[in-house]
Design a protein around this motif. Structure first.
Motif, PDB file in Angstrom:
ATOM      1  N   SER A 222       0.826  -1.267  -0.142  1.00  0.00           N
ATOM      2  CA  SER A 222       0.084   0.103  -0.058  1.00  0.00           C
ATOM      3  C   SER A 222       0.919   1.287  -0.193  1.00  0.00           C
ATOM      4  CB  SER A 222      -0.964   0.136   1.219  1.00  0.00           C
ATOM      5  OG  SER A 222      -0.070  -0.172   2.464  1.00  0.00           O
ATOM      6  N   PRO A 223       1.896   1.404   0.854  1.00  0.00           N
ATOM      7  CA  PRO A 223       2.634   2.664   0.651  1.00  0.00           C
ATOM      8  C   PRO A 223       3.224   3.112  -0.663  1.00  0.00           C
ATOM      9  CG  PRO A 223       3.289   1.329   2.701  1.00  0.00           C
ATOM     10  CD  PRO A 223       2.525   0.328   1.809  1.00  0.00           C
ATOM     11  N   LEU A 226       0.272   4.210  -2.899  1.00  0.00           N
ATOM     12  CA  LEU A 226       0.185   5.524  -2.571  1.00  0.00           C
ATOM     13  C   LEU A 226       1.203   6.501  -3.035  1.00  0.00           C
ATOM     14  CD1 LEU A 226      -1.255   5.268   1.163  1.00  0.00           C
ATOM     15  CD2 LEU A 226      -2.500   5.958  -1.107  1.00  0.00           C
ATOM     16  N   VAL A 227       2.352   6.041  -3.221  1.00  0.00           N
ATOM     17  CA  VAL A 227       3.407   6.869  -3.763  1.00  0.00           C
ATOM     18  C   VAL A 227       3.256   7.065  -5.339  1.00  0.00           C
ATOM     19  CG1 VAL A 227       5.950   6.979  -4.230  1.00  0.00           C
ATOM     20  CG2 VAL A 227       5.258   6.674  -1.979  1.00  0.00           C
ATOM     21  N   GLY A 230       0.359   9.472  -6.043  1.00  0.00           N
ATOM     22  CA  GLY A 230       0.858  10.808  -5.618  1.00  0.00           C
ATOM     23  C   GLY A 230       1.690  11.505  -6.799  1.00  0.00           C
ATOM     24  N   LEU A 239       0.597  12.324  -1.283  1.00  0.00           N
ATOM     25  CA  LEU A 239       0.613  11.013  -1.099  1.00  0.00           C
ATOM     26  C   LEU A 239       2.104  10.419  -1.411  1.00  0.00           C
ATOM     27  CD1 LEU A 239      -2.757   9.692  -2.408  1.00  0.00           C
ATOM     28  CD2 LEU A 239      -1.895  10.020   0.094  1.00  0.00           C
ATOM     29  N   SER A 240       2.785  11.341  -2.250  1.00  0.00           N
ATOM     30  CA  SER A 240       4.157  10.864  -2.577  1.00  0.00           C
ATOM     31  C   SER A 240       5.232  10.899  -1.445  1.00  0.00           C
ATOM     32  CB  SER A 240       4.726  11.346  -3.977  1.00  0.00           C
ATOM     33  OG  SER A 240       4.783  12.713  -3.841  1.00  0.00           O
ATOM     34  N   ILE A 242       6.932  10.111   1.477  1.00  0.00           N
ATOM     35  CA  ILE A 242       7.147   8.637   2.108  1.00  0.00           C
ATOM     36  C   ILE A 242       6.641   8.586   3.436  1.00  0.00           C
ATOM     37  CG2 ILE A 242       9.445   8.990   2.976  1.00  0.00           C
ATOM     38  CD1 ILE A 242       7.788   5.867   1.519  1.00  0.00           C
ATOM     39  N   ALA A 245       2.818   8.130   3.234  1.00  0.00           N
ATOM     40  CA  ALA A 245       2.589   6.926   2.601  1.00  0.00           C
ATOM     41  C   ALA A 245       2.736   5.747   3.446  1.00  0.00           C
ATOM     42  CB  ALA A 245       3.474   6.269   1.345  1.00  0.00           C
ATOM     43  N   ALA A 248       0.166   5.421   6.215  1.00  0.00           N
ATOM     44  CA  ALA A 248      -1.118   4.843   5.685  1.00  0.00           C
ATOM     45  C   ALA A 248      -0.956   3.412   5.770  1.00  0.00           C
ATOM     46  CB  ALA A 248      -1.291   5.381   4.128  1.00  0.00           C
ATOM     47  N   GLY A 249       0.344   3.043   5.529  1.00  0.00           N
ATOM     48  CA  GLY A 249       0.785   1.492   5.508  1.00  0.00           C
ATOM     49  C   GLY A 249       0.661   0.882   6.949  1.00  0.00           C
TER      50      GLY A 249
END
Length: 411
Positions: A222-223, A226-227, A230, A239-240, A242, A245, A248-249
């Protein structure tokens, strides 16, 4: 020109406290910061401010990343999801040596710590090959985890270099178009070397944990998803970042691992992340004190004309690695010194390669990973030197050569 001698003395001081007395890196680095600063003639009150600022800067850059990565790792271990991840890797790559090397290589990135990745994968290797045949696989897993850790953005060993020396870089993720293929190449060379020189025993595939694959892989994948989002969609470019991201992970892991694994994993992860961050803050303090003085200018003047400019980062990183034992410390402190010296323009990816190569050169008694590998393999010290320290130094030389070639090509 007394500062180079003070710097060498500080490295010896750190080495003695680390190796002989096994004192915490945080205490060692803070002590070395005060010792160096006072001997250089700094006012203690101003010196304290510099130490605090340097430590705070590293916490700001790496705090969220390290906390999230380590807590994700501990929750995956407690839930048994890590067994499923390694099993899936073994199904794809087939060869057991590749499973160990690629497993370490992959896991050290989202977990933000090569040591943590090794601790997670080592018990699985031991269960699948037995205690007698585990050592070759453990060595390749350890070195594989270090290769990705020192080379690929946004590892904690790379982020401080980028933020310190290339703060105006528009898209640091673009560095990975060069760094990721090179890291993959060095991993392949490691796997070939292990097959040629090592005694590899037959291996059964690890038993899957029985958890759904989506739940097992979600905190890891997921990270990166999301990156990617983003970077592609400007409206959600945050979202990029880190830290965003990885946070969120962490939330995904807390949802997927279950209540017991979440509670225990977060508790254990918080303690371990705290230890890591204190060490990193100590590195930030030490680097800040050195960078604030005349050492950067003095060392640059001293070596100018005697060695190629591109070699200095490699030498500094190797010296700091030998003293502190930490690849993050060596990379970050080297970057601070170079920044303070007004280091001449070098292609960013080439400079990262030189620092990364240097940080792999002296992984011996001051390196916590050395003792971690020794404990898991059960080998004597010379066996660890032969199978961990020397191959890793060879990888470091190859990384440094790649940096020189890249700088030459880039002009």
């Amino acid at each position: 020109m007394i500062t180079p001698l003070l710097f060498i003395g500080s490295l010896i001081f750190i080495l003695v406290l680390t190796v002989k007395f096994r004192i915490s890196p945080f205490v060692t680095l803070i002590s070395a910061s005060f010792l160096y600063g006072i001997l250089e003639g700094n006012d203690p009150s101003i010196l304290l401010q510099v130490i605090g600022t340097g430590a705070a800067k590293f916490f700001q850059i790496l705090g969220i990343m390290v906390f999230c990565g380590v807590c994700i790792a501990h929750m995956l271990r407690r839930s048994g999801h890590i067994d499923t991840i390694v099993y899936d890797i073994s199904c794809v790559v087939k060869n057991p040596v590749d499973t160990a090397g690629i497993g370490g290589f992959i896991l050290s990135l989202p977990l933000m710590c090569c040591n943590t990745a090794f601790v997670l994968i080592a018990p699985i290797i031991e269960r699948t090959v037995g205690k007698e045949g585990k050592a070759p696989y453990l060595y390749v897993a350890a070195i594989g985890s270090i290769i990705s850790f020192v080379l690929i953005y946004p590892s904690p060993a790379v982020v401080p270099v980028v933020t310190t020396l290339f703060s105006n870089l528009h898209d640091p993720w673009a560095l990975n178009t060069i760094l990721v293929p090179l890291a993959g190449l060095f991993l392949v060379l490691l796997l070939i070397y292990t097959r040629v020189t090592g005694t590899i025993l037959p291996q059964e595939k690890p038993c899957p944990s029985g958890h759904p694959r989506l739940k097992a892989w979600a905190p890891i994948i997921s990270p990166f998803i999301l990156v990617g989002i983003g970077l592609i969609i400007p409206a959600v470019s945050f979202l990029s970042i880190i830290s965003v991201a990885l946070f969120a992970g962490l939330l995904v892991a807390m949802i997927t691992v279950g209540k017991e694994a979440r509670e225990i994993g977060m508790h254990e992860g918080t303690k371990y992340a705290g230890l890591i961050m204190f060490d990193l803050c100590g590195a930030g303090a030490f680097g800040a004190v050195i960078a604030a003085g005349s050492f950067p200018a003095d060392i640059y003047t001293l070596i100018s004309g005697s060695i190629p400019v591109i070699i200095l980062p490699f030498i500094l990183a190797a010296a700091l690695q030998a003293a502190s034992g930490s690849r993050v410390v060596s990379a970050a402190t080297t970057a601070q010194i170079l920044h303070a010296a007004g280091y001449p323009g070098i292609y960013p990816a080439a400079l990262i390669l030189m620092i990364a190569g240097g940080s792999c050169m002296v992984s011996f008694v001051s390196d916590p990973y050395f003792w971690l590998v020794r404990r898991f393999t059960g080998d004597e010290t010379w066996g660890v030197i032969r199978n961990y320290t020397l191959p890793l130094a060879g990888i470091g030389i190859l990384i440094g050569c790649a940096g020189i070639i890249l700088q030459f090509i880039s002009g």
